[in-house]
Write an enzyme that holds these catalytic residues in place. Sequence first.
Site, PDB file in Angstrom:
ATOM      1  N   HIS A 152     -25.238 -57.136  27.676  1.00 31.66           N
ATOM      2  CA  HIS A 152     -24.148 -57.732  28.449  1.00 31.66           C
ATOM      3  C   HIS A 152     -23.232 -56.692  29.076  1.00 31.66           C
ATOM      4  CE1 HIS A 152     -21.847 -57.277  24.591  1.00 31.66           C
ATOM      5  NE2 HIS A 152     -20.846 -57.052  25.424  1.00 31.66           N
ATOM      6  N   ASP A 172     -29.548 -58.771  22.780  1.00 32.85           N
ATOM      7  CA  ASP A 172     -28.389 -58.183  23.460  1.00 32.85           C
ATOM      8  C   ASP A 172     -28.413 -56.660  23.381  1.00 32.85           C
ATOM      9  OD1 ASP A 172     -26.110 -58.197  25.010  1.00 32.85           O
ATOM     10  OD2 ASP A 172     -24.748 -58.392  23.306  1.00 32.85           O
ATOM     11  N   GLY A 183     -14.552 -53.353  25.296  1.00 35.15           N
ATOM     12  CA  GLY A 183     -14.835 -51.971  25.660  1.00 35.15           C
ATOM     13  C   GLY A 183     -15.582 -51.231  24.577  1.00 35.15           C
ATOM     14  N   ASN A 184     -15.492 -51.742  23.323  1.00 38.64           N
ATOM     15  CA  ASN A 184     -16.253 -51.167  22.221  1.00 38.64           C
ATOM     16  C   ASN A 184     -17.723 -51.591  22.251  1.00 38.64           C
ATOM     17  OD1 ASN A 184     -13.410 -51.009  20.372  1.00 38.64           O
ATOM     18  ND2 ASN A 184     -14.953 -49.440  19.994  1.00 38.64           N
ATOM     19  N   SER A 185     -18.047 -52.628  23.014  1.00 41.40           N
ATOM     20  CA  SER A 185     -19.415 -53.142  23.040  1.00 41.40           C
ATOM     21  C   SER A 185     -20.397 -52.040  23.422  1.00 41.40           C
ATOM     22  CB  SER A 185     -19.528 -54.288  24.032  1.00 41.40           C
ATOM     23  OG  SER A 185     -18.808 -55.407  23.591  1.00 41.40           O
ATOM     24  N   LEU A 188     -44.132 -69.560  18.696  1.00 39.46           N
ATOM     25  CA  LEU A 188     -44.837 -70.805  18.436  1.00 39.46           C
ATOM     26  C   LEU A 188     -44.755 -71.774  19.605  1.00 39.46           C
ATOM     27  CD1 LEU A 188     -43.859 -71.612  14.728  1.00 39.46           C
ATOM     28  CD2 LEU A 188     -45.802 -70.300  15.586  1.00 39.46           C
ATOM     29  N   GLY A 189     -43.674 -71.712  20.360  1.00 35.66           N
ATOM     30  CA  GLY A 189     -43.526 -72.615  21.484  1.00 35.66           C
ATOM     31  C   GLY A 189     -43.003 -73.979  21.101  1.00 35.66           C
TER      32      GLY A 189
END
Length: 415
Positions: free
Chosen positions: A150, A180, A252-254, A309-310
């Site tokens: 992100h 992510d 901002g730490n992400s 597996l769907g």
Amino acid sequence: MHRFVLPYIWPIVTGILVAALLLLAFPDLLPNPFRDDPPATVSAPGTLVTTGDTSDPAINRPRPEIRQAAPLNRDQGPASYADAVSQAAPAVVNIYSSRIVERDQHPLMSDPFFQQFFSGDDATAHQRMLSSLGSGVIVSQDGYVLTNHHVINDADQIQVALRDGRETLAEVVGTDPESDLAVLRIDLDDLPVIELTDSRNVAVGDVALAIGNPFGVGQTVTMGIISATGRSHLGLNAYEDFIQTDAAINPGNSGGALVNAEGALVGINTAIFSRSGGSQGIGFAIPANLAHSVLDELVTRGRVIRGWLGIEAQALSRELAASFGLRTPQGVIVAGVVSDGPAERAGLQPGDVLLSIDNQAILDARSTMSDIASIAPGTELPLTVVRNGERIQMTLEVGERPTPTEMTLDRRSDS
């Protein structure tokens, strides 16, 4: 009448007077509720011994054995984490991503009368630049940088700034939205590299340091402890196995580093739980082991290959279990199957109850999905299914999980 009563009254009065004289002469014979009990004596510190035998003969238990704690060693642990920071911080970078978006056009500009007064070549006047900031971690001398998906999602340009003042543009090697995570690559010499720890050895109570670029103020270090491990069901990612920490993590730490007291990478800071938008002591990081495996696959294959597996699974409550004739809420309900997916090809239908996969009972849908993701596509798995009150044995060939946009669910009912 009085003649018959007086002979009986005088003996009573005489007895009362004699008793009063005896009590006056011997006051110790009178019970005193305010008199103190026999004094207690202390034989040793913390041991109270009373005079007399006060034990109950009906109780015959040995004295409990108490484990005495050793005196607290207040010299345990360092007084400073400067060494850990000096080892890890140079490898933590600031990431500035930008993208060009179309500026909202005024409604009058769609009128041909007003359009004649403006040049049709001025397309840049309807565009604006959006910028965002985050953090990343250099994990290889080859210039690979781990960060969050992100942080760089839909970016047209990504700039990386090192702690030593160097700046450069980065290319996107690959992204994995379902965890992510993203991998960038920068082309610089003599890069500082962080060491990765085995996140399986992380324990609740370990000291944790969060390093990143909160609010764009510059590289910042905060300290806390590991509050929990294995956090899931948060609704953040498709695959969740977060490390929770109370080290202050802010916007901002992400993508920044969560390191231990020796400066080794424990996880990639990803999200916070907050009602105000600021740190409230509940932050989440992706474990270093998961980040490492995603890094390897994105670099070597360009994508993360997961088993699949769907199906769309729904938790099985006690009420639903009873309606299906099950004694315990074990398993998951197949709420939908992906068209031409592994489940549909194996014969699974919406409304089936999936009890076990590969002879392993299903206790939680999300943890089962994570287990399936680690299975190589093409592997055949036996399934146990309940359909219309009957148990059915099936065999399913695990497929490769596609991107979410490629999935089409079939939610046909049994009828």
